[in-house]
Scaffold this motif. Structure first.
Motif, PDB file in Angstrom:
ATOM      1  N   ILE A  47     -15.411  44.111 -18.458  1.00 54.06           N
ATOM      2  CA  ILE A  47     -16.512  44.755 -19.179  1.00 54.06           C
ATOM      3  C   ILE A  47     -17.767  44.808 -18.324  1.00 54.06           C
ATOM      4  CG2 ILE A  47     -18.099  44.462 -21.118  1.00 54.06           C
ATOM      5  CD1 ILE A  47     -15.803  43.541 -22.798  1.00 54.06           C
ATOM      6  N   LEU A  51     -20.107  47.870 -17.041  1.00 53.38           N
ATOM      7  CA  LEU A  51     -21.544  47.927 -17.279  1.00 53.38           C
ATOM      8  C   LEU A  51     -22.314  48.088 -15.968  1.00 53.38           C
ATOM      9  CD1 LEU A  51     -22.222  45.272 -20.077  1.00 53.38           C
ATOM     10  CD2 LEU A  51     -22.557  47.734 -20.189  1.00 53.38           C
ATOM     11  N   SER A 267     -28.904  38.470 -29.333  1.00 51.17           N
ATOM     12  CA  SER A 267     -29.747  39.644 -29.077  1.00 51.17           C
ATOM     13  C   SER A 267     -31.199  39.226 -28.910  1.00 51.17           C
ATOM     14  CB  SER A 267     -29.641  40.636 -30.241  1.00 51.17           C
ATOM     15  OG  SER A 267     -28.308  40.988 -30.453  1.00 51.17           O
ATOM     16  N   TYR A 270     -31.637  37.739 -25.560  1.00 48.39           N
ATOM     17  CA  TYR A 270     -31.520  38.800 -24.564  1.00 48.39           C
ATOM     18  C   TYR A 270     -32.825  39.595 -24.483  1.00 48.39           C
ATOM     19  CZ  TYR A 270     -29.656  42.856 -22.097  1.00 48.39           C
ATOM     20  OH  TYR A 270     -29.423  43.869 -21.178  1.00 48.39           O
ATOM     21  N   MET A 271     -33.368  39.849 -25.702  1.00 46.85           N
ATOM     22  CA  MET A 271     -34.635  40.579 -25.741  1.00 46.85           C
ATOM     23  C   MET A 271     -35.726  39.820 -25.008  1.00 46.85           C
ATOM     24  SD  MET A 271     -35.651  42.358 -29.330  1.00 46.85           S
ATOM     25  CE  MET A 271     -36.957  41.219 -29.696  1.00 46.85           C
ATOM     26  N   ALA A 277     -26.969  39.530 -19.606  1.00 45.27           N
ATOM     27  CA  ALA A 277     -25.935  40.348 -20.242  1.00 45.27           C
ATOM     28  C   ALA A 277     -24.574  39.705 -20.035  1.00 45.27           C
ATOM     29  CB  ALA A 277     -25.949  41.756 -19.670  1.00 45.27           C
ATOM     30  N   PHE A 280     -24.083  36.789 -22.330  1.00 47.10           N
ATOM     31  CA  PHE A 280     -24.024  37.267 -23.700  1.00 47.10           C
ATOM     32  C   PHE A 280     -22.636  37.835 -24.001  1.00 47.10           C
ATOM     33  CE2 PHE A 280     -25.098  38.236 -27.702  1.00 47.10           C
ATOM     34  CZ  PHE A 280     -25.885  39.325 -28.015  1.00 47.10           C
ATOM     35  N   ILE A 281     -22.200  38.718 -23.110  1.00 44.15           N
ATOM     36  CA  ILE A 281     -20.912  39.364 -23.357  1.00 44.15           C
ATOM     37  C   ILE A 281     -19.779  38.362 -23.280  1.00 44.15           C
ATOM     38  CG2 ILE A 281     -19.273  41.060 -22.468  1.00 44.15           C
ATOM     39  CD1 ILE A 281     -21.653  42.775 -21.708  1.00 44.15           C
ATOM     40  N   ILE A 284     -19.626  36.627 -26.516  1.00 46.25           N
ATOM     41  CA  ILE A 284     -19.025  37.441 -27.585  1.00 46.25           C
ATOM     42  C   ILE A 284     -17.511  37.469 -27.461  1.00 46.25           C
ATOM     43  CG2 ILE A 284     -18.817  39.761 -28.517  1.00 46.25           C
ATOM     44  CD1 ILE A 284     -21.705  40.267 -27.763  1.00 46.25           C
TER      45      ILE A 284
END
Lengths: 582, 413
Positions: A47, A51, A267, A270-271, A277, A280-281, A284
């Motif tokens: 992934i 990206l 999120s 991340y913000m 990223a 985070f990914i 998930i």
């Protein structure tokens, strides 16, 4: 007193001889789980590649290849693990069954007579079978399915402790729901178990009693009882579910929903640029790997609860007290039987009270008395069907508790009304009395017991299969075969416990004379309800309300014992009417 | 496999509706579960387009909460429906067995087949009510969900959707093979089971005799060898299935990887948007999830099938002519004319005729095994005669309902 073992203790004890196989099975399961986690990392890399606009096909194929190999290994190891755990579990099941069959031999026969054979068979066959779920499945799979998510979470901690914590948010909430399910659990479960026990009892009563039920036109009533019990049992399960199901559904939905924390909070981080990223990914994707194993693990929790009841039933039999007897044969003076102050209680009823009696060898002693007087019990205790107190029953001067069971059994031929024949030829059934008897000797015993003629009339004569499945022999026919079997045994002590109950007068006479010839030099005990059959006995013992009312010869008793007179008069009157034999 | 499901639905009688409801609600459950992907999609979109905002946070949170709530609610409904259906269905079956027994000829019964019927009414039904609904529905739900998700994927991207569907077909093929193997081996297991039960029953029932004749070792050996036999067959059966089970799951994972590969390729050559590719990759994890769980229950599916068969067998036992009438008797004269009757090969009653006038006492005497009890049993229809007839009050006993026949006839034992 044996120490109280828990369900786990028993399971582990039974699994112990196969410990190594089980450990191997768990190890393979664990390695398999790890092989199943690694691909998540691979997918994340793919992934991220997309990206980051990585256009190198080889990069992707490398990771896909790794994932493929790992997945294959994961399930290969799972297969090996299951194979190993099943192999040992089936062996354990066989072992437990053999323990049960072995135990039945050591238990006092009274236990076996009290417990329906269907119940015992159910424990040996069906209940033991249900161990398979826990040992073969739960042990390796639950371990792996709990370990997997645990490792993922540890991995998450390593990557980013905040995300790891967030992924654990659902745990306390899930437990809260689970706890809601446990409320009233004990009560509702007990209701369910009781309702089902009642159902099984009414089913057995209805089905086994169907002949009597139909004959006395109780079909409607008994059937109603049974069908009410069936509906009631179903209702008790449904009510139990109604109360608890919502919490269970909630727990099952909350536990795996780790994304509920990860998505919004991730999120947010991340913000705020405090989470990349990549991480985070990865989080998930990994969270997707937590869900399935956890749900699988939880689906076994239901089975664990039931296992305890099953194990209790099995261990209930294994923990019963053995009839304790020595191993080494003892030398006996003779075959005189002495009973000394024998009192015996059966469950809560006092059956015998201070019975003292002397039964000389080489004689015929009859026991008579009203129904329930205890006369049959005396015979059963001499044959060691139940345990007697110390120093109460002696044979040849030795306490029967000091006589090995095998020796006692070979000394006593015990024939009762219940004449079990095996699924084998009539000849072999009779031959059980003496395995080394020749065919001629078998037929001789049959002649003497008055069964030779009717056996010859059977489809295959002596080779006809008797026993449960076939035969259709009448009560009297079975009885005579059982008596032939006992005669062939040629034991020094013979006990006939209402053994001629089903025979008609003709055959009774045959058996009487056979027994008379047979017992020369032996001790014969006869428990009889038809007084005319025992008037020639050397001694008649009148038993009433668990004590000995009188003893003596027939004539002595007619003169001295009122109870005997009454019984004799009643018997003679009945004979005058002409016995109606059905 | 379809046969098993059809058999089960027929078996479930009045509870069919509940199962259908459960299936539909479980579809909803899958929808709620699939909302996770939406949540992930929202976040991924924000990452790709670099516009992560509080809106994203709230959206993803709300989606997840709706998902959880929906899952909990639908799961509750399906489980309740399944439980009610399963337990009620089995209770109904038990009661029906009881009903049928009223019409079975008494002569059919001996100790052991009574025990067999008891065992089925108690144990088999108990097992069934517990696992049957769970297993059947898991399978059906798994199939349904996966098909629906695949169809949805078709709309997203025809190519990926097609791959998913091919995966399902290969699974069905594999499963079919497994069921074929099962059909071949299961009879061996069934007969080993029956042999074990018979051996144990004989051992337990005969143990008093065995002990008193000191034949314990032989008896023990016999029953223990049945135990070993059953053990071996169980393991052999299990061994045959394990490769299938592994192959099934590997199959799913490989097809999922195929989805991933194609998504990557299409994304790189521009025929698929980035967000779609990412979604496809994540979906690949989920699309076969339900079917995977269902596949693991294959073993239980066989047990459910066998249990349904065993219970249904009872409804094939012989019954007596139940089309009798409630007849009011004018008189109770009993008349037997040229009655013959045999137990299997053994002729017990051979051309017997007699008349028993009402309001008289008759004694039936004779040597043991002569047929006295049998005649009484034939009068009260514990069995039906093979030849000739028995009439009461001028009417053939076969014309009465059992109840009206038996009410004037108490039979002592």
């Amino acid at each position: 007193m044996s120490n109280k073992k828990s369900t786990m203790d028993w399971l582990l004890m039974w699994a112990k001889p196969y410990k190594n196989t089980y450990i191997l099975s768990v190890l393979f399961a664990i390695v398999g789980v790890f092989c199943g986690i690694a691909p998540y990392y691979g997918i994340t890399r793919i992934i991220l590649g997309l990206l980051q606009n990585n256009r190198e096909l080889s990069y992707y194929f490398l990771w896909i290849g790794i994932c493929a190999v790992l997945w294959v290994f994961r399930y290969l190891f799972h297969g090996i693990s299951t194979s190993l755990s099943h192999k040992s579990t089936f062996a354990v099941i066989a072992e437990v069954r053999k323990q049960l069959t072995g135990k039945l031999v050591r238990l006092p026969m009274g236990y076996l007579m009290d417990t329906p054979s269907g119940t015992i068979k159910n424990i040996i066959v069906e209940k033991v079978d249900s161990i398979e779920t826990s040992l073969a499945h739960i042990l390796p799979e639950m371990t792996a399915n709990l370990l997997g998510p645990t490792c993922i979470i540890i991995y998450l901690f390593v990557i980013d402790w905040r995300m790891a914590l967030i992924s654990l948010i659902t745990v306390p909430i899930g437990f809260f729901c689970y706890a809601g399910m446990m409320k009233d659990y004990e009560v509702k479960f007990k209701n369910y178990v009781d309702a089902n026990k009642h159902l099984n009892a009414t089913a057995v009563e209805y089905i086994n009693g169907i002949e009597v039920i139909k004959a006395f036109n109780q079909s409607a009533a008994s059937y109603q009882k049974f069908s009410d019990a069936a509906k009631n049992a179903a209702d008790s399960a449904i009510n139990w579910m109604k109360g608890t199901q919502f919490y269970f559904a909630a727990a099952m939905s909350v536990f795996p929903a780790v994304l509920v924390g990860i998505l919004p909070l991730g999120s947010y981080f991340y913000m705020k640029d405090s989470l990349t990223a990549e991480t985070f990914i990865l989080t998930i994707i990994l969270s997707l790997g937590i869900m399935t194993p956890l749900i699988t693990a939880m689906s076994y929790s239901d089975d664990l609860g039931k296992i305890r009841t099953v194990i209790n039933d099995i261990t209930g039999v294994l923990l019963e007290e053995d009839l304790s007897r020595p191993e080494i044969p003892v030398k006996l003076k003779d075959y005189n039987i002495e009973i000394n102050n024998l009192s015996f209680a059966y469950k809560t009823t006092q059956v015998l009270e201070n019975v003292s009696l002397s039964i000389p060898g080489d004689s015929v002693t009859a026991f008579v008395g009203p129904s329930g007087s205890g006369k049959s019990t005396i015979a059963k205790l001499i044959a060691s069907l139940w345990e007697v107190p110390e120093a109460t029953v002696f044979i040849g001067g030795t306490d029967i508790r000091r006589i090995p069971l095998e020796q006692l059994n070979s000394m006593i031929a015990y024939v009762s009304q219940d004449n079990y024949l095996f699924n084998d030829t009539v000849r072999n059934n009779i031959r059980m009395g003496n395995l080394s008897a020749t065919d001629a000797e078998v037929e001789e015993a049959a002649k003497r017991s008055g069964c030779h003629e009717f056996i010859l009339q059977l489809e295959k004569g002596y080779e006809t299969i008797a026993g449960g499945a076939g035969g259709h022999l009448s009560g009297g026919e079975r009885q005579r075969i059982a008596i032939a079997r006992a005669m062939l045994k040629n034991a020094p002590i013979v006990i006939l416990d209402e053994a001629t109950a089903y025979t008609d007068p003709e055959n009774e006479a045959v058996i009487q004379s056979a027994v008379a010839k047979l017992v020369k030099g032996k001790t014969l005990l006869v428990i009889a309800h038809r007084l005319s059959t025992v008037t020639d006995s050397d001694k008649i013992v009148v038993v009433n309300h668990g004590t000995i009312e009188a003893e003596g010869t027939h004539n002595q008793l007619l003169n001295s014992c009122k109870l005997y007179q009454d019984m004799w008069n009643a018997h003679v009157e009945a004979k005058d009417f002409g016995e109606v034999v059905a | 496999m379809i046969k098993i499901f059809k058999k089960f639905f027929d078996f479930s009688g009045k509870q069919k509706k509940r199962f259908y409801i459960s299936l539909i609600v479980s579809l909803l459950h899958s929808v709620f579960e699939a909302m996770r992907i939406m949540g992930i999609a929202v976040v991924l979109q924000a990452i790709i387009e670099d516009n992560m905002s509080p809106a994203t946070i709230w959206t993803s949170l709300i989606i997840m909460l709706v998902s959880i709530a929906g899952c909990a609610w639908t799961k509750n409904v399906t489980t309740m429906q399944q439980t009610i259906a399963g337990y009620t269905m089995c209770a109904d079956r038990r009661v029906e067995i009881g009903e049928r027994m009223k019409y079975m000829p008494m002569g059919y019964f001996n100790n052991n087949n009574l025990g067999h019927i008891t065992s089925i009414t108690t144990n088999t039904c108990e097992n069934l009510q517990d696992i049957a609904t769970r297993v059947i529905l898991m399978y059906l739900q798994g199939m349904l969900t996966t098909i629906v998700v695949s169809v949805l994927l078709l709309f997203f991207d025809v190519r990926i959707g097609l791959v998913t569907i091919v995966g399902i077909l290969v699974f069905l093929l594999l499963n079919h093979q497994m069921q074929k193997v099962s059909l071949k081996i299961s009879p061996k297991k069934t007969s080993a089971d029956i042999a074990l039960v018979d051996a144990v029953l004989e051992y337990v029932q005969g143990i008093t005799v065995v002990k008193s004749y000191n034949l314990v070792k032989q008896a023990n050996k016999k029953v223990d060898s049945s135990i070993d036999e059953a053990n071996n067959i169980c393991y052999t059966l299990e061994k045959r299935f394990i490769p299938f089970m592994c192959a099934q799951t590997v199959l799913f994972k490989l097809f999922a990887l195929l989805m991933v590969t194609l998504s990557v390729v299409f994304c790189l050559n521009g025929t698929m948007s980035l967000i779609n590719a990412l979604l496809m990759i994540i979906s690949s994890f989920i699309v076969y999830g339900q079917l995977e769980s269902a596949g693991m229950y294959s073993a239980l599916l066989r047990i459910v099938d066998q249990s349904v068969d065993r219970i249904s067998e009872i409804f094939e036992t012989p019954v007596m002519d139940i089309n009798g009438a409630e007849i009011q008797l004018e008189n109770h004269h009993i008349k037997a004319e040229h009655v013959t009757f045999s137990y299997e090969d053994r002729k017990i009653i051979n051309d017997v005729s007699f008349t028993i006038p009402e309001k008289t006492t008759t004694a039936i005497v004779g040597p043991s095994g002569g047929g006295k009890t049998t005649i009484c049993n034939l009068i009260s229809r514990f069995w039906d005669v093979d030849g000739g007839s028995i009439t009461i009050g001028g009417k053939n006993v076969k014309d009465y309902t059992l109840n009206s026949l038996l009410s004037p006839l108490p039979v002592p034992f």
